[in-house]
Each structure stands twice: as structure tokens, then as C-alpha cells.
Design a protein around this motif. Sequence first.
Motif, PDB file in Angstrom:
ATOM      1  N   ASP A 135     -14.359  21.999 -55.412  1.00  0.00           N
ATOM      2  CA  ASP A 135     -14.661  22.461 -56.795  1.00  0.00           C
ATOM      3  C   ASP A 135     -14.933  23.774 -56.637  1.00  0.00           C
ATOM      4  O   ASP A 135     -14.426  24.652 -57.569  1.00  0.00           O
ATOM      5  N   VAL A 136     -15.880  24.440 -55.609  1.00  0.00           N
ATOM      6  CA  VAL A 136     -16.025  25.742 -55.552  1.00  0.00           C
ATOM      7  C   VAL A 136     -15.913  26.163 -54.204  1.00  0.00           C
ATOM      8  O   VAL A 136     -16.331  25.340 -53.367  1.00  0.00           O
ATOM      9  N   ALA A 137     -15.464  27.274 -53.919  1.00  0.00           N
ATOM     10  CA  ALA A 137     -15.546  28.163 -52.627  1.00  0.00           C
ATOM     11  C   ALA A 137     -16.422  29.317 -52.792  1.00  0.00           C
ATOM     12  O   ALA A 137     -16.131  30.043 -53.381  1.00  0.00           O
ATOM     13  N   VAL A 138     -17.266  29.282 -52.029  1.00  0.00           N
ATOM     14  CA  VAL A 138     -18.458  30.186 -51.768  1.00  0.00           C
ATOM     15  C   VAL A 138     -18.388  30.903 -50.479  1.00  0.00           C
ATOM     16  O   VAL A 138     -18.582  30.319 -49.572  1.00  0.00           O
ATOM     17  N   VAL A 139     -18.152  32.265 -50.557  1.00  0.00           N
ATOM     18  CA  VAL A 139     -18.606  33.160 -49.325  1.00  0.00           C
ATOM     19  C   VAL A 139     -19.782  33.683 -49.345  1.00  0.00           C
ATOM     20  O   VAL A 139     -20.215  34.574 -50.300  1.00  0.00           O
ATOM     21  N   PHE A 140     -20.673  33.487 -48.257  1.00  0.00           N
ATOM     22  CA  PHE A 140     -21.989  34.045 -48.336  1.00  0.00           C
ATOM     23  C   PHE A 140     -21.952  35.436 -47.282  1.00  0.00           C
ATOM     24  O   PHE A 140     -21.591  35.269 -46.115  1.00  0.00           O
ATOM     25  N   ALA A 141     -22.054  36.440 -48.064  1.00  0.00           N
ATOM     26  CA  ALA A 141     -22.098  37.898 -47.381  1.00  0.00           C
ATOM     27  C   ALA A 141     -23.328  38.188 -47.160  1.00  0.00           C
ATOM     28  O   ALA A 141     -23.956  38.933 -47.965  1.00  0.00           O
ATOM     29  N   VAL A 142     -23.950  38.114 -46.126  1.00  0.00           N
ATOM     30  CA  VAL A 142     -25.299  38.311 -45.522  1.00  0.00           C
ATOM     31  C   VAL A 142     -25.469  39.748 -44.875  1.00  0.00           C
ATOM     32  O   VAL A 142     -24.962  39.857 -43.834  1.00  0.00           O
ATOM     33  N   ASP A 143     -26.285  40.565 -45.539  1.00  0.00           N
ATOM     34  CA  ASP A 143     -26.822  41.800 -44.776  1.00  0.00           C
ATOM     35  C   ASP A 143     -27.233  41.632 -43.569  1.00  0.00           C
ATOM     36  O   ASP A 143     -28.421  41.361 -43.431  1.00  0.00           O
ATOM     37  N   PHE A 144     -26.764  42.498 -42.567  1.00  0.00           N
ATOM     38  CA  PHE A 144     -27.392  42.421 -41.247  1.00  0.00           C
ATOM     39  C   PHE A 144     -27.371  43.954 -40.657  1.00  0.00           C
ATOM     40  O   PHE A 144     -27.241  44.260 -39.561  1.00  0.00           O
ATOM     41  N   SER A 145     -27.560  44.877 -41.803  1.00  0.00           N
ATOM     42  CA  SER A 145     -27.644  46.312 -41.308  1.00  0.00           C
ATOM     43  C   SER A 145     -28.957  46.785 -40.595  1.00  0.00           C
ATOM     44  O   SER A 145     -29.806  45.700 -40.342  1.00  0.00           O
ATOM     45  N   ALA A 158     -18.271  29.616 -46.696  1.00  0.00           N
ATOM     46  CA  ALA A 158     -18.175  30.616 -45.364  1.00  0.00           C
ATOM     47  C   ALA A 158     -19.348  31.199 -45.231  1.00  0.00           C
ATOM     48  O   ALA A 158     -19.845  31.717 -46.264  1.00  0.00           O
ATOM     49  N   TYR A 159     -19.719  31.912 -44.207  1.00  0.00           N
ATOM     50  CA  TYR A 159     -20.896  32.631 -44.152  1.00  0.00           C
ATOM     51  C   TYR A 159     -20.659  33.812 -43.134  1.00  0.00           C
ATOM     52  O   TYR A 159     -20.255  33.587 -41.824  1.00  0.00           O
ATOM     53  N   PHE A 160     -20.793  35.038 -43.537  1.00  0.00           N
ATOM     54  CA  PHE A 160     -20.439  36.098 -42.600  1.00  0.00           C
ATOM     55  C   PHE A 160     -21.601  37.254 -42.875  1.00  0.00           C
ATOM     56  O   PHE A 160     -22.269  37.239 -43.779  1.00  0.00           O
ATOM     57  N   GLU A 161     -21.708  37.890 -41.538  1.00  0.00           N
ATOM     58  CA  GLU A 161     -22.712  38.971 -41.771  1.00  0.00           C
ATOM     59  C   GLU A 161     -22.181  40.371 -41.634  1.00  0.00           C
ATOM     60  O   GLU A 161     -21.001  40.585 -41.248  1.00  0.00           O
ATOM     61  N   TRP A 162     -22.692  41.329 -42.300  1.00  0.00           N
ATOM     62  CA  TRP A 162     -22.145  42.639 -42.538  1.00  0.00           C
ATOM     63  C   TRP A 162     -22.947  43.686 -42.490  1.00  0.00           C
ATOM     64  O   TRP A 162     -24.106  43.688 -42.782  1.00  0.00           O
ATOM     65  N   SER A 163     -22.410  45.352 -42.220  1.00  0.00           N
ATOM     66  CA  SER A 163     -23.301  46.174 -42.464  1.00  0.00           C
ATOM     67  C   SER A 163     -22.471  47.383 -42.678  1.00  0.00           C
ATOM     68  O   SER A 163     -22.016  47.230 -43.930  1.00  0.00           O
ATOM     69  N   SER A 164     -22.046  48.247 -41.703  1.00  0.00           N
ATOM     70  CA  SER A 164     -21.362  49.445 -42.108  1.00  0.00           C
ATOM     71  C   SER A 164     -19.835  48.944 -42.078  1.00  0.00           C
ATOM     72  O   SER A 164     -19.531  47.828 -41.399  1.00  0.00           O
ATOM     73  N   GLY A 180     -25.285  51.955 -41.586  1.00  0.00           N
ATOM     74  CA  GLY A 180     -25.546  51.657 -42.854  1.00  0.00           C
ATOM     75  C   GLY A 180     -25.423  50.269 -43.617  1.00  0.00           C
ATOM     76  O   GLY A 180     -24.981  49.286 -42.885  1.00  0.00           O
ATOM     77  N   THR A 181     -25.398  50.527 -44.964  1.00  0.00           N
ATOM     78  CA  THR A 181     -25.171  49.265 -45.721  1.00  0.00           C
ATOM     79  C   THR A 181     -23.967  49.784 -46.676  1.00  0.00           C
ATOM     80  O   THR A 181     -23.969  50.417 -47.706  1.00  0.00           O
ATOM     81  N   SER A 182     -22.977  49.051 -46.240  1.00  0.00           N
ATOM     82  CA  SER A 182     -21.691  49.098 -46.986  1.00  0.00           C
ATOM     83  C   SER A 182     -21.407  47.872 -48.044  1.00  0.00           C
ATOM     84  O   SER A 182     -20.682  46.890 -47.545  1.00  0.00           O
ATOM     85  N   VAL A 183     -21.921  47.716 -49.124  1.00  0.00           N
ATOM     86  CA  VAL A 183     -21.656  46.794 -50.098  1.00  0.00           C
ATOM     87  C   VAL A 183     -20.137  46.666 -50.453  1.00  0.00           C
ATOM     88  O   VAL A 183     -19.582  45.632 -50.476  1.00  0.00           O
ATOM     89  N   SER A 196     -25.993  38.855 -50.220  1.00  0.00           N
ATOM     90  CA  SER A 196     -27.591  39.063 -50.088  1.00  0.00           C
ATOM     91  C   SER A 196     -27.928  40.446 -49.300  1.00  0.00           C
ATOM     92  O   SER A 196     -27.165  40.601 -48.290  1.00  0.00           O
ATOM     93  N   ALA A 197     -28.605  41.363 -49.635  1.00  0.00           N
ATOM     94  CA  ALA A 197     -28.890  42.520 -49.054  1.00  0.00           C
ATOM     95  C   ALA A 197     -30.318  43.189 -49.826  1.00  0.00           C
ATOM     96  O   ALA A 197     -30.956  42.645 -50.754  1.00  0.00           O
ATOM     97  N   ASN A 198     -30.698  43.777 -48.930  1.00  0.00           N
ATOM     98  CA  ASN A 198     -32.117  44.584 -49.319  1.00  0.00           C
ATOM     99  C   ASN A 198     -31.892  46.045 -49.538  1.00  0.00           C
ATOM    100  O   ASN A 198     -32.581  47.082 -49.497  1.00  0.00           O
ATOM    101  N   GLY A 199     -30.432  46.620 -49.949  1.00  0.00           N
ATOM    102  CA  GLY A 199     -30.416  47.998 -50.002  1.00  0.00           C
ATOM    103  C   GLY A 199     -29.049  48.166 -50.993  1.00  0.00           C
ATOM    104  O   GLY A 199     -28.021  47.324 -51.010  1.00  0.00           O
TER     105      GLY A 199
END
Length: 231
Positions: free
Chosen positions: A13-23, A62-68, A109-112, A138-141
Motif C-alpha cells: 500500500d505504502v512505501a516509506v523512506v525514513f530519513a533520519v538526521d545524524f549530523s 527503508a531507513y537511512f541516516e544523513w548529515s552533510s 552540517g545538516t543538508s536537508v 526527522s531532523a533537529n535543524g
Amino acid sequence: MVWAPQAWAANVDVAVVFAVDFSSSVDPKVADLQREGHAAALTSPEIIAAITRNYVGCISVAYFEWSSPGHSRVVLPWTNICGLEDARAAASVISKKGDTGFARRGRSGTSVSSAIDVGALLLDQFPGTAAKKVIDISANGENNDGLPVQPSRLNAVAKGYTINAIAIPTQDEDPDQPLASYFAKSVIGGSQAFVITPKGPSDYVMALRRKLVTEVSMDVSRQADGLSTQH
């Protein structure tokens, strides 16, 4: 019944990518909040019930972590969730392999914009069909590194993807310029897009669970209370 014909032809029904801040701004406390919050939300009775009420009765995450720019890692590749057992297996991978917030050197840094680009790429590569595709940030900046957000957002929305967000407030947040307002104005986009912000650490899991119920439900009339939406 808006989704019915497409959903019945879909694998999920739905494909969701969790993009989680780890800057570098994500300390161990916030890292734990995000990692364990996603694990807890995925296995909650509300999420399982929302999944099983859908047409196919399965979602893929799917779940991935991102920063710069150039700094991202996939923690959980595309995984189908059709019930509690699947959800527990996915949650276990996130809990064990997700960022702890202790090794922050070099994350910069935080590259949204990069988060959206990587999320869109993962959706492009989704190995199946889904009636609804979501990038869940998900991000704090705010975006402070890499390219501007607007082109990335427009590109993802043009592909039919929805960008939602959970904005984690910092202790020194300006009450006149909350992070949630920035996300509502500059980041989220697509059909029924919304941003939600927890009132505090204890509210994060509840807020995330409420957001996920809305995301995974194929009933477009279901809208969780307290969500800032973009039409």
C-alpha cells in the motif's frame, strides 16, 4: 475508494523512506530518541492496525541516516511489513544498527536537500509497486549545508512523492521561529504533506506514532490531530 484501483495492483500500500538526521548536532540523547522512537512506533498496535486495514495489508520501509552532502548510510534496506513479526524484525535492525550519536566527528552540517535527494533515489529504486510513496524526514535543524532545499523538494514532488517531517525542537529554539514552521514552509510537499513536532522528549514516540498512522493509512480522510499540513 480513491486509492482502490491502484492499490489492488500494488505490491504494497505504502512505501516509506525514513530519513533520519545524524549530523554533528545530534547528540546521544537525540540519537536514541530517533532510533528507538522509530523502532517503537513501527511495532505499536496502532501502526499494525493501520497496515492491516489497508487494501494490500503490507507496507515497505527503508531507513537511512544523513548529515552533510555525501554523508549518508542505509541502516535498513527496503523491507516489507505485513504484520507484527515483520515490524519487530525491522525494528530490531534499526535499534541495533542505527546511530548512537557518539561518533559525530566529520559529519558536519545538516543538508536537508541531500536527505530529500537520497530519499527520492531510494524511492526511484523501490523494487516493487506502491500506491503511495513517502519521504519521512526527522531532523533537529534547518538546511545549512549543500544545495538549497527547493529544487530537491520540487523534484521529489514532481515524481509523485510526498515529503513529511518531524521537527525535533532544540533547547535554544526561538519560539517566534520554530523549526516546525521552517519545515512547513520550506521542506514538506506533495499530497497531504504535513510536519509534526513533539512537545518534548517524552512526546517524540507518541508524535512519531501519530504521524506514521496517518502516513500508512490509505484512507485519505484520516488526518491525525495537531498536524501542520500543506495543500
